[in-house]
Motif scaffolding. Structure first.
Motif, PDB file in Angstrom:
ATOM      1  N   ASP A 422       0.827  -1.209   0.000  1.00 25.02           N
ATOM      2  CA  ASP A 422       0.000   0.000   0.000  1.00 25.02           C
ATOM      3  C   ASP A 422       0.861   1.259   0.000  1.00 25.02           C
ATOM      4  O   ASP A 422       0.444   2.313   0.448  1.00 25.02           O
ATOM      5  CB  ASP A 422      -0.971   0.007   1.181  1.00 25.02           C
ATOM      6  CG  ASP A 422      -0.267  -0.037   2.529  1.00 25.02           C
ATOM      7  OD1 ASP A 422       0.971  -0.196   2.545  1.00 25.02           O
ATOM      8  OD2 ASP A 422      -0.957   0.087   3.559  1.00 25.02           O
ATOM      9  N   SER A 428       2.907  -1.536  -5.837  1.00 28.10           N
ATOM     10  CA  SER A 428       1.686  -1.614  -5.038  1.00 28.10           C
ATOM     11  C   SER A 428       0.447  -1.412  -5.895  1.00 28.10           C
ATOM     12  O   SER A 428      -0.547  -2.139  -5.761  1.00 28.10           O
ATOM     13  CB  SER A 428       1.719  -0.561  -3.922  1.00 28.10           C
ATOM     14  OG  SER A 428       2.775  -0.814  -3.018  1.00 28.10           O
ATOM     15  N   ARG A 429       0.493  -0.430  -6.780  1.00 29.12           N
ATOM     16  CA  ARG A 429      -0.679  -0.154  -7.607  1.00 29.12           C
ATOM     17  C   ARG A 429      -0.972  -1.302  -8.554  1.00 29.12           C
ATOM     18  O   ARG A 429      -2.130  -1.644  -8.802  1.00 29.12           O
ATOM     19  CB  ARG A 429      -0.466   1.154  -8.367  1.00 29.12           C
ATOM     20  CG  ARG A 429      -0.713   2.371  -7.474  1.00 29.12           C
ATOM     21  CD  ARG A 429       0.061   3.588  -7.897  1.00 29.12           C
ATOM     22  NE  ARG A 429      -0.260   4.037  -9.231  1.00 29.12           N
ATOM     23  CZ  ARG A 429       0.487   4.923  -9.912  1.00 29.12           C
ATOM     24  NH1 ARG A 429       1.573   5.427  -9.343  1.00 29.12           N
ATOM     25  NH2 ARG A 429       0.152   5.301 -11.115  1.00 29.12           N
ATOM     26  N   THR A 430       0.075  -1.933  -9.077  1.00 29.99           N
ATOM     27  CA  THR A 430      -0.122  -3.086  -9.960  1.00 29.99           C
ATOM     28  C   THR A 430      -0.786  -4.236  -9.213  1.00 29.99           C
ATOM     29  O   THR A 430      -1.736  -4.855  -9.704  1.00 29.99           O
ATOM     30  CB  THR A 430       1.228  -3.548 -10.536  1.00 29.99           C
ATOM     31  OG1 THR A 430       1.784  -2.500 -11.323  1.00 29.99           O
ATOM     32  CG2 THR A 430       1.068  -4.793 -11.394  1.00 29.99           C
ATOM     33  N   GLN A 432      -2.564  -4.108  -6.412  1.00 33.57           N
ATOM     34  CA  GLN A 432      -3.933  -3.763  -6.031  1.00 33.57           C
ATOM     35  C   GLN A 432      -4.891  -3.898  -7.209  1.00 33.57           C
ATOM     36  O   GLN A 432      -6.009  -4.393  -7.056  1.00 33.57           O
ATOM     37  CB  GLN A 432      -3.964  -2.340  -5.474  1.00 33.57           C
ATOM     38  CG  GLN A 432      -3.264  -2.198  -4.133  1.00 33.57           C
ATOM     39  CD  GLN A 432      -3.212  -0.751  -3.664  1.00 33.57           C
ATOM     40  OE1 GLN A 432      -4.041   0.065  -4.046  1.00 33.57           O
ATOM     41  NE2 GLN A 432      -2.232  -0.424  -2.850  1.00 33.57           N
ATOM     42  N   LYS A 433      -4.436  -3.469  -8.387  1.00 32.01           N
ATOM     43  CA  LYS A 433      -5.298  -3.566  -9.569  1.00 32.01           C
ATOM     44  C   LYS A 433      -5.545  -5.022  -9.939  1.00 32.01           C
ATOM     45  O   LYS A 433      -6.683  -5.420 -10.258  1.00 32.01           O
ATOM     46  CB  LYS A 433      -4.653  -2.823 -10.742  1.00 32.01           C
ATOM     47  CG  LYS A 433      -5.599  -2.601 -11.904  1.00 32.01           C
ATOM     48  CD  LYS A 433      -6.730  -1.665 -11.515  1.00 32.01           C
ATOM     49  CE  LYS A 433      -7.734  -1.493 -12.647  1.00 32.01           C
ATOM     50  NZ  LYS A 433      -8.832  -0.592 -12.264  1.00 32.01           N
ATOM     51  N   THR A 590      -3.433   0.181 -17.976  1.00 30.64           N
ATOM     52  CA  THR A 590      -3.901   1.361 -17.261  1.00 30.64           C
ATOM     53  C   THR A 590      -5.413   1.445 -17.370  1.00 30.64           C
ATOM     54  O   THR A 590      -6.028   0.744 -18.187  1.00 30.64           O
ATOM     55  CB  THR A 590      -3.245   2.645 -17.817  1.00 30.64           C
ATOM     56  OG1 THR A 590      -3.492   3.717 -16.919  1.00 30.64           O
ATOM     57  CG2 THR A 590      -3.771   2.985 -19.200  1.00 30.64           C
ATOM     58  N   HIS A 676      -4.675  11.094  -4.965  1.00 33.18           N
ATOM     59  CA  HIS A 676      -5.352   9.805  -5.148  1.00 33.18           C
ATOM     60  C   HIS A 676      -6.540   9.965  -6.081  1.00 33.18           C
ATOM     61  O   HIS A 676      -7.139  11.048  -6.191  1.00 33.18           O
ATOM     62  CB  HIS A 676      -5.846   9.268  -3.801  1.00 33.18           C
ATOM     63  CG  HIS A 676      -4.750   8.975  -2.834  1.00 33.18           C
ATOM     64  ND1 HIS A 676      -3.899   7.902  -2.967  1.00 33.18           N
ATOM     65  CD2 HIS A 676      -4.344   9.631  -1.714  1.00 33.18           C
ATOM     66  CE1 HIS A 676      -3.028   7.901  -1.967  1.00 33.18           C
ATOM     67  NE2 HIS A 676      -3.274   8.938  -1.197  1.00 33.18           N
ATOM     68  N   SER A 702       3.309   5.307 -14.377  1.00 35.74           N
ATOM     69  CA  SER A 702       2.807   6.678 -14.451  1.00 35.74           C
ATOM     70  C   SER A 702       2.961   7.247 -15.864  1.00 35.74           C
ATOM     71  O   SER A 702       2.191   8.130 -16.270  1.00 35.74           O
ATOM     72  CB  SER A 702       3.521   7.570 -13.435  1.00 35.74           C
ATOM     73  OG  SER A 702       4.910   7.531 -13.631  1.00 35.74           O
ATOM     74  N   GLU A 705      -0.106   6.101 -17.602  1.00 32.25           N
ATOM     75  CA  GLU A 705      -1.245   6.876 -17.109  1.00 32.25           C
ATOM     76  C   GLU A 705      -1.273   8.262 -17.764  1.00 32.25           C
ATOM     77  O   GLU A 705      -2.346   8.779 -18.122  1.00 32.25           O
ATOM     78  CB  GLU A 705      -1.172   6.999 -15.595  1.00 32.25           C
ATOM     79  CG  GLU A 705      -1.388   5.681 -14.869  1.00 32.25           C
ATOM     80  CD  GLU A 705      -1.033   5.726 -13.386  1.00 32.25           C
ATOM     81  OE1 GLU A 705      -1.247   4.709 -12.702  1.00 32.25           O
ATOM     82  OE2 GLU A 705      -0.549   6.779 -12.926  1.00 32.25           O
TER      83      GLU A 705
END
Length: 792
Positions: A422, A428-430, A432-433, A590, A676, A702, A705
């Motif tokens: 987190d 972390s974002r990968t 979580q997705k 993304t 966020h 990013s 994104e």
């Protein structure tokens, strides 16, 4: 209809040499259980007949043969000719003369079987997929099963998978789908589990009837399967009995030794603590409190923990649950707790002494961890035994029962390990997705982490409270956690995962690697981070960078496949000695709804005091030195001197933030903090050019994104981000670490509106083809069948 039961596989203290490596290394025997106790417990648990099957001896069975319902049996270790592979045969209701006559034939399985068949001895193949100290080849196994009369299909020490696979495999080998010649027994070695697994028949008037009915295929194996926790408990029990006299010679409180006795030495009666035991406990507590100075040694801490266990067990009013089923699980909980406390103490001491520069003292603390590790050895060894059993089943099933072989694999039940879950980073974002998408697509994907703070994002997330957390040197905002190894190991084995992802080579990642090797689960490592260059940037020490590179190379070379975000880093890993044919591209995507030009908002820019009409550069990510933000700061100053309407917006947080504030505050740079969801979407869409100077990012989510938000991207010629853009079409590339080159590239886009608008349109089109949904499906399509398994 009378139901008759007997545990047909039990060991007593007369079984000498152990098949378990841990016990052999201690020179401990196979069992310490007195035959009289076996008889009493078996009868107490409803066994109508009682026998003992010690290895190559009938002394134990003879000692109780005068008791009602007892008969003589033996587990015979015999060998296949040529390969000398050992096979264990249970011979039931034999005479002393038959035992002696079989001794010359033990060296040859065919000769022994000739004798057994000639004498009409009822027999069974013990633990058909477990061959202590050897490995049975498929053709050897088939020949043994064809020759044997009965097969033990329910062994109380072997896994459910082994036991349940025995029936279809044996039927296939014997070419008889109706074959029912199976037996069951506890294979108890420690005196705790006899009678919990057994063989049952109906309407047997006497022992001969009982055994003949079994021999005719009318026996019904009943009771419990084994597991690693139970097998490890047996090892602890036997080892404790072997070393008990030496332990009690130490100055350990009597209440602690009583606790250990009740855990590891079975008896028919439970001895409650006396006033003396309680007084002894209180005395030791006072001694403990009276210690004023000095760091306690291993023995002191260990004794303190034993006292606490004794307090927990013996100062309660009665402990009937200790004599019931579940003693193995209770023991696991206590030993796990004990090990975690010891590990916490010495790991804390190790970190403190290193921080204080006391390297020799730190080495002493490190060596103190070795007994803690050894204390836990029976558990991973028990799980390794399960792995070997599973591999034996899979190997034989592939030859004789393809349908069963296919059902043994479960590649769509997966687990993902990570040291970062987190934090504000792409890893972390990968994760979580992917966790959310697995839930939406009803895929079985568990995410395993270890941190003290709670986690809250969608999916099957399992957070193990860490034994200890500590900051990364020179990176104090990042914590690494030491997970409780045994708890994680048990969870992974119980959940029967067919594949594993490992995101990070930190403590959680190394835990995952160890579990993968112990359980035989195919593992895919994900090379998210350029560790050698990251370490160099953070600590400014080339030697540490070299060490990080060596460690990373070792870690990833021990994984079955390495998922790499970019071809640039495939080249890097190949130079580190990892074979290219073990690498696959790690798909990324993304969210083109969350990141879109539609989120543009002048109000967002005004919120930070900026000018909506300016040429807005944007960076999103960690504010840290390894992102080459010093290069961006210098380039921005250069570009702004040539084009004053340029502004820079930085979103994120990190250890380099203070330096940038000092350099750029009041100079057209705006610090947005951590953004966020909607705010991050507005930030991307409201700016004009995305600048990502990092030369160490393996991918750079990013950047994608930003492209989805319609921003041209300026990226370095080192690392993975250059593979996201199409140079000249969706962005431009500058020479890494060169502020002049970066400034020139920024101005090339900023000062050419036609080029900028064209890149913006193309970036959006390109990004819409790289969705998370597509990336997840590509990731899930990579199965263990694609792996080249690493051989240890």
């Amino acid at each position: 209809m009378a139901i008759i039961s007997c545990d047909l596989h039990v060991h007593s203290k007369y079984s000498k040499e152990s098949g378990r490596w841990v016990l052999r290394s201690l020179k401990a025997p196979e069992s310490f259980t007195p035959p009289e106790l076996i008889y009493e417990l078996a009868r107490k648990r409803g066994m109508d007949y009682v026998t003992i099957t010690d290895i190559n001896t009938i002394e134990g069975a003879l000692s109780i043969s005068h008791l009602p319902g007892a008969f003589i049996s033996e587990e015979i270790r015999t060998f296949l000719p040529g390969t000398r592979t050992s096979v264990h045969i249970l011979a039931f209701n034999i005479t002393q003369q038959q035992h002696e006559e079989m001794i010359p034939f033990r060296d040859s399985f065919p000769s022994l079987m000739d004798y057994i068949e000639d004498k009409g001895i009822i027999h069974s193949l013990a633990h058909p997929f477990y061959f202590p100290g050897t490995e049975l080849k498929r053709d050897e196994f088939i020949s043994v099963v064809k020759r044997i009369g009965l097969v033990e299909s329910l062994n109380g020490t072997r896994s459910r998978l082994e036991n349940e696979s025995a029936v279809p495999i044996v039927r296939s080998i014997k070419s008889n789908p109706e074959f029912t010649g199976f037996t069951g027994g506890s294979d108890d070695h420690c005196g705790r589990f006899m009678g919990l697994t057994y063989t049952q028949v109906s309407d047997a008037e006497n022992l001969d009837d009982y055994l003949n009915l079994i021999n005719n295929g009318e026996g019904r194996p009943r009771g419990e399967h084994g597991n690693a926790i139970r097998s490890a408990y047996s090892v602890y029990s036997i080892a404790y009995s072997f070393y008990r006299d030496r332990l009690t010679a130490k100055k350990v409180p009597a209440i602690a030794t009583m606790a250990a006795d009740r855990f590891f030495r079975p008896s028919m009666s439970s001895v409650e603590p006396t006033v003396w035991h309680k007084a002894d406990f209180l005395f030791n507590q006072l001694i403990k409190k009276a210690r004023k100075s000095g760091e306690p040694g291993f023995e002191t801490i260990f004794a303190d923990q034993l006292i606490e266990i004794g307090k927990d067990l013996n100062l309660r009013s009665g402990s009937p649950e200790l004599e019931a089923e579940g003693i193995d699980e209770r023991t696991f909980e206590i030993l796990n707790r004990l090990s975690n406390r010891l590990f916490q103490h010495y790991s804390s001491l190790l970190v403190k002494r290193i921080s204080d520069g006391r390297l020799l003292d730190a080495l002493e603390a490190f060596t103190a961890l070795i007994p803690v590790i050894l204390l836990n050895i029976p558990y991973p060894m028990a799980y390794l035994s399960r792995k070997k059993g599973r591999e034996a089943v899979e190997s034989i099933a592939s030859e004789v029962s393809p349908e069963l072989s296919g059902s043994l694999k479960n590649p769509d039940r997966r687990v993902w390990f990570t040291d970062t879950i987190d934090d504000l980073n792409g890893v972390s974002r990968t994760i979580q997705k992917c966790s959310r998408l697995a839930m939406d697509r009803e895929k079985q994907l568990a995410i395993i982490a270890s941190q003290s703070r709670p986690l809250s994002f969608p999916g099957w997330v399992v957070n193990f409270p860490p034994i200890r957390e500590f900051p990364v040197p020179d990176y104090h905002s990042k914590l690494l956690s030491i997970p409780p190894f045994l708890e994680v190991l048990r969870f992974v084995e119980n959940e029967n995962f067919g594949m594993m992802y490992i995101s990070t080579p930190g403590p959680v990642g190394f835990t995952a690697l160890g579990i993968s090797r112990i359980l035989g689960i195919p593992a895919a490592g994900i090379y998210h981070t350029d560790y050698p260059r990251h370490v160099n940037h953070i600590v400014q020490d080339g030697k540490m960078g070299e060490f990080a590179g060596t460690a990373a190379a070792w870690f990833y070379s021990n994984l079955d496949v390495v998922l790499v975000p970019s071809r640039y880093y495939m080249d890097d890993l190949e130079k580190m000695g990892i074979s290219r044919d073990r690498m696959k591209l790690f798909p990324r995507g993304t969210d083109c709804n969350l990141f879109s030009p539609d989120w543009k908002s002048d109000e967002f820019i005004l919120r930070f005091g900026g000018n909506p009409e300016s040429m807005k550069l944007f960076y999103a990510g960690r504010i840290s030195r390894e992102k080459d933000l010093d290069v961006l700061a210098k380039a921005f100053v250069i570009a702004r001197s040539a084009m004053p309407e340029i502004e820079l917006y930085l979103a994120g947080d990190g250890p380099y933030l203070g330096d940038l504030v000092n350099q750029l505050s009041g100079k057209g740079c705006y610090f947005c903090g951590v953004l966020h969801e909607d705010d991050l979407s507005r930030a991307y869409a409201s700016c004009d050019i995305f600048v990502f100077p990092s030369s160490t990012d393996t991918y750079g989510n990013s950047v994608l994104e930003a492209q989805a938000s319609g921003l041209p991207a300026v990226v370095s010629d080192m690392g993975g981000p250059q593979e996201i853009i199409e140079p000249g079409k969706t962005g431009l590339i500058f020479s890494s670490h060169d502020p002049e080159s970066l400034a020139k590239t920024i101005l090339k886009v900023a000062q050419n509106k036609v080029l900028r608008n064209s890149m913006s349109r193309n970036a959006r089109i390109m990004a819409t083809e790289r969705t998370w949904e597509k990336a997840f499906d590509e990731l899930w399509s990579i199965s263990p069948d694609d792996f080249k398994r690493v051989k240890l």
